[in-house]
Design a protein around this motif. Structure first.
Motif, PDB file in Angstrom:
ATOM      1  N   LEU A  82       0.828  -1.208   0.000  1.00 52.92           N
ATOM      2  CA  LEU A  82       0.000   0.000   0.000  1.00 52.92           C
ATOM      3  C   LEU A  82       0.858   1.251   0.000  1.00 52.92           C
ATOM      4  O   LEU A  82       0.605   2.193  -0.762  1.00 52.92           O
ATOM      5  N   ARG A  83       1.880   1.284   0.817  1.00 50.62           N
ATOM      6  CA  ARG A  83       2.683   2.490   0.945  1.00 50.62           C
ATOM      7  C   ARG A  83       3.531   2.753  -0.292  1.00 50.62           C
ATOM      8  O   ARG A  83       3.762   3.915  -0.666  1.00 50.62           O
ATOM      9  N   ASP A 136      -9.449   3.296 -13.079  1.00 56.46           N
ATOM     10  CA  ASP A 136     -10.129   3.159 -11.789  1.00 56.46           C
ATOM     11  C   ASP A 136      -9.102   3.055 -10.661  1.00 56.46           C
ATOM     12  O   ASP A 136      -9.262   3.662  -9.597  1.00 56.46           O
ATOM     13  N   PHE A 137      -8.070   2.290 -10.916  1.00 55.67           N
ATOM     14  CA  PHE A 137      -6.982   2.157  -9.951  1.00 55.67           C
ATOM     15  C   PHE A 137      -6.294   3.499  -9.730  1.00 55.67           C
ATOM     16  O   PHE A 137      -6.099   3.937  -8.584  1.00 55.67           O
ATOM     17  N   ALA A 138      -5.932   4.183 -10.812  1.00 54.99           N
ATOM     18  CA  ALA A 138      -5.230   5.461 -10.704  1.00 54.99           C
ATOM     19  C   ALA A 138      -6.084   6.503  -9.987  1.00 54.99           C
ATOM     20  O   ALA A 138      -5.568   7.290  -9.172  1.00 54.99           O
ATOM     21  N   ASP A 139      -7.382   6.503 -10.263  1.00 53.50           N
ATOM     22  CA  ASP A 139      -8.269   7.474  -9.616  1.00 53.50           C
ATOM     23  C   ASP A 139      -8.371   7.214  -8.118  1.00 53.50           C
ATOM     24  O   ASP A 139      -8.392   8.162  -7.315  1.00 53.50           O
ATOM     25  N   LEU A 140      -8.450   5.945  -7.726  1.00 48.45           N
ATOM     26  CA  LEU A 140      -8.531   5.626  -6.300  1.00 48.45           C
ATOM     27  C   LEU A 140      -7.247   6.041  -5.585  1.00 48.45           C
ATOM     28  O   LEU A 140      -7.287   6.602  -4.489  1.00 48.45           O
ATOM     29  N   VAL A 141      -6.102   5.782  -6.208  1.00 44.65           N
ATOM     30  CA  VAL A 141      -4.830   6.178  -5.594  1.00 44.65           C
ATOM     31  C   VAL A 141      -4.779   7.687  -5.425  1.00 44.65           C
ATOM     32  O   VAL A 141      -4.374   8.195  -4.361  1.00 44.65           O
ATOM     33  N   GLN A 146      -4.959  12.227  -1.312  1.00 42.26           N
ATOM     34  CA  GLN A 146      -5.436  13.513  -0.823  1.00 42.26           C
ATOM     35  C   GLN A 146      -5.678  13.497   0.681  1.00 42.26           C
ATOM     36  O   GLN A 146      -5.792  14.551   1.306  1.00 42.26           O
ATOM     37  N   THR A 147      -5.748  12.303   1.266  1.00 42.24           N
ATOM     38  CA  THR A 147      -5.969  12.200   2.710  1.00 42.24           C
ATOM     39  C   THR A 147      -4.657  12.061   3.482  1.00 42.24           C
ATOM     40  O   THR A 147      -4.682  11.786   4.681  1.00 42.24           O
ATOM     41  N   THR A 148      -3.527  12.242   2.807  1.00 40.19           N
ATOM     42  CA  THR A 148      -2.230  12.121   3.483  1.00 40.19           C
ATOM     43  C   THR A 148      -2.147  13.103   4.644  1.00 40.19           C
ATOM     44  O   THR A 148      -2.480  14.282   4.511  1.00 40.19           O
ATOM     45  N   ILE A 226      -9.759   0.897   0.672  1.00 38.61           N
ATOM     46  CA  ILE A 226      -8.318   0.873   0.925  1.00 38.61           C
ATOM     47  C   ILE A 226      -7.805  -0.554   0.782  1.00 38.61           C
ATOM     48  O   ILE A 226      -6.683  -0.787   0.294  1.00 38.61           O
ATOM     49  N   GLY A 227      -8.607  -1.524   1.191  1.00 33.88           N
ATOM     50  CA  GLY A 227      -8.206  -2.922   1.091  1.00 33.88           C
ATOM     51  C   GLY A 227      -7.921  -3.366  -0.330  1.00 33.88           C
ATOM     52  O   GLY A 227      -7.126  -4.286  -0.543  1.00 33.88           O
ATOM     53  N   LEU A 228      -8.543  -2.715  -1.311  1.00 37.02           N
ATOM     54  CA  LEU A 228      -8.271  -3.054  -2.704  1.00 37.02           C
ATOM     55  C   LEU A 228      -6.821  -2.770  -3.084  1.00 37.02           C
ATOM     56  O   LEU A 228      -6.278  -3.399  -4.001  1.00 37.02           O
TER      57      LEU A 228
END
Length: 521
Positions: A82-83, A136-141, A146-148, A226-228
């Motif tokens: 994830l990181r 879809d993957f890029a948009d979720l990332v 933005q929540t960093t 996030i689990g995805l």
């Protein structure tokens, strides 16, 4: 104050591992191991949530009964998959902007991630199976990034964090050495463990347990999103924590007030994002107050008051009293440690009297043994006299205090928006709008008459705003009714401008909780 100390003080046996990296066990004995000044409210909350989630996985569950002196061992995850995706992945946006088919975009991105530090053993192919489209993957990332949570110590990619949407978003601080992660102590310094112990010993812990468990439930939608992004190996805890943090008190009024405030926020039914925004500063505020109140007890003083200035156009008496209040409280930790050390050494029969039956060498040997036994303090070589050895110990303790627990009052006060130098070059208590809002929604159930609100925050936190509270907290020489009356008026106007106070037809001013189900009652 009904604080269980020092007669019920629980001392850590010197054989425990907690002493292996502590050279002067003094501030730890009084306040716990350890209060870490570099943790801002979000980092403190994140470390706490990591501990809570890990303990929830243990057989005893969340807030299980603990041995009073220490936390139970637990396991954390690094979540390096994830990181890497979130923070070690500069090429993602560039790849997503290319006008190619999904297969090509996946291939290009996989290529860019080759050689990523501490990448999951299974690689990143799992993402292609979970996302039907690369975008879809890029948009979720991009959304999650933005929540960093930015902080002064998390500039390295392996020490950055995201909003705690759930267990899938929680991971330990890490540093990469030799291609593998290991725990770092820059952002998580064990105060999150202390916070967990404080709540586990609060009187209302049984009410708090299900509320926090619900926040960590795995079926929450954002946690599942996030689990995805998490690799399969990310979900297997790989960092074994000893759980050797130390909190010296079985009970403490600060523990109970902390739990009471957290329950007040959680009972409002706010979305997790909003609730955490108040739980974080409240946690840091109560850790700071815990230290101040504990220090006051050991220093033989009454519970501290915090005189708060609502900033005026020009310097007034309230500002002077607030500066003095801050300085007096800031000195408490040092005073407490000096008196505590003197008491311990006196009861242990410190060889101070040169007319005793001991020779000088015997006195020096006895003094060295006591410092090692009581404070885990030792030095190499001979140090002339007992008095010189004692002075060296005191200097070592003060130097350590200046770098660690002695900074809690100032740093945590600034972090939560209570301590400020605005308009002056001296620190004083001058709460921000954000802190005032948190206090209102925490302490006001629906609505409260303004004077009762002021009395409540004085009783609960020690905060002094108006003349009634100032009369109780200050000496006659320091008190001026007119000055504190103006301070009260400024607070009333400020809360009114924030939509948190209204004057009704009966002429009374009422403080309103905007998140209560019915603020009109």
């Amino acid at each position: 104050m009904n604080l269980q100390a020092p007669e019920n003080f629980t001392k850590v046996p010197h054989s425990w591992d907690v002493f292996s990296d502590v050279k002067v066990w003094l501030e730890e004995a009084v306040f716990g191991h350890r209060l870490w000044p570099r943790q801002n409210p979000w980092l403190l909350l994140l470390e706490f949530l990591n501990v809570a989630e890990a303990q929830q996985r243990e057989p005893g569950g969340l807030f299980a009964a603990q041995e009073p002196a220490r936390l139970q061992p637990y396991a954390l995850s690094y979540r390096m998959g994830l990181r890497n995706i979130l923070f070690n992945n500069d090429e993602l946006a560039e790849v997503a902007a290319l006008p190619y088919e999904d297969e090509t975009l996946w291939a290009l991105w996989f290529k860019s991630m080759e050689g990523a530090e501490a990448a999951p053993a299974e690689g990143f192919d799992y993402l292609k199976r979970r996302f039907s489209r690369f975008h879809d993957f890029a948009d979720l990332v991009a959304l999650v990034r933005q929540t960093t949570l930015e902080g002064e110590n998390n500039r390295r990619w392996s020490s950055r964090f995201i909003f705690p949407f759930g267990a899938q978003a929680l991971f330990s601080d890490a540093i990469i050495t030799g291609g593998d992660p290991r725990r770092d102590y820059i952002n998580f310094g064990r105060t999150g463990e202390i916070l967990y112990l404080m709540l586990s010993r609060a009187k209302r812990v049984d009410e708090l347990r299900p509320k926090l468990a619900a926040l960590l439930a795995p079926d929450q939608p954002k946690n599942r999103l996030i689990g995805l992004l998490n690799a399969e190996s990310d979900g297997r805890p790989s960092l074994q924590m000893k759980g050797n943090s130390f909190l010296p008190y079985r009970a403490h009024p600060a523990f109970d007030r902390l739990a009471e405030d957290w329950l007040a926020i959680l009972n409002l039914g706010l979305p997790a994002q909003d609730a955490f925004g108040h739980l974080a500063p409240l946690a840091s505020l109560h850790v700071m107050l815990y230290q101040l109140e504990t220090a006051a007890v050991w220093a033989g003083k009454v519970r501290p008051s915090l005189v708060c200035e609502i900033i005026a156009p020009r310097r007034e008496l309230v500002r002077q009293r607030s500066v003095a209040s801050f300085n007096e409280n800031d000195a408490l930790a040092r005073q407490a440690l000096i008196l505590y050390a003197e008491t311990v050494l006196s009861e242990a029969d410190w060889p101070a009297d040169e007319t005793s039956n001991l020779s000088e060498d015997e006195r020096l040997e006895r003094a060295s043994e006591l410092l090692k036994q009581e404070f885990s303090y030792s030095v190499d070589g001979r140090h002339g006299t007992v008095e010189a050895l004692r002075l060296q110990f005191e200097q070592a303790a003060e130097s350590k205090l200046d770098e660690n627990a002695g900074q809690i009052h100032l740093r945590y006060g600034r972090y939560v928006g209570l301590v400020s130098r605005r308009g002056t070059n001296r620190n004083r208590y001058a709460p921000t709008d954000e802190l005032l809002k948190t206090l209102v929604i925490t302490r006001v159930r629906k609505r409260a008459e303004f004077s009762k609100f002021l009395a409540d925050v004085y009783i609960h936190y020690g905060l002094v705003f108006g003349p009634e509270e100032a009369r109780s907290a200050l000496t006659t020489f320091d008190f001026n009714e007119g000055a504190f009356g103006k301070n009260r008026e400024r607070l009333e106007a400020r809360l009114g401008s924030m939509g948190l106070l209204k004057r009704l037809s009966d002429g009374c001013a009422y403080v309103l909780n905007p998140f209560a189900k019915d603020s009109s009652q």
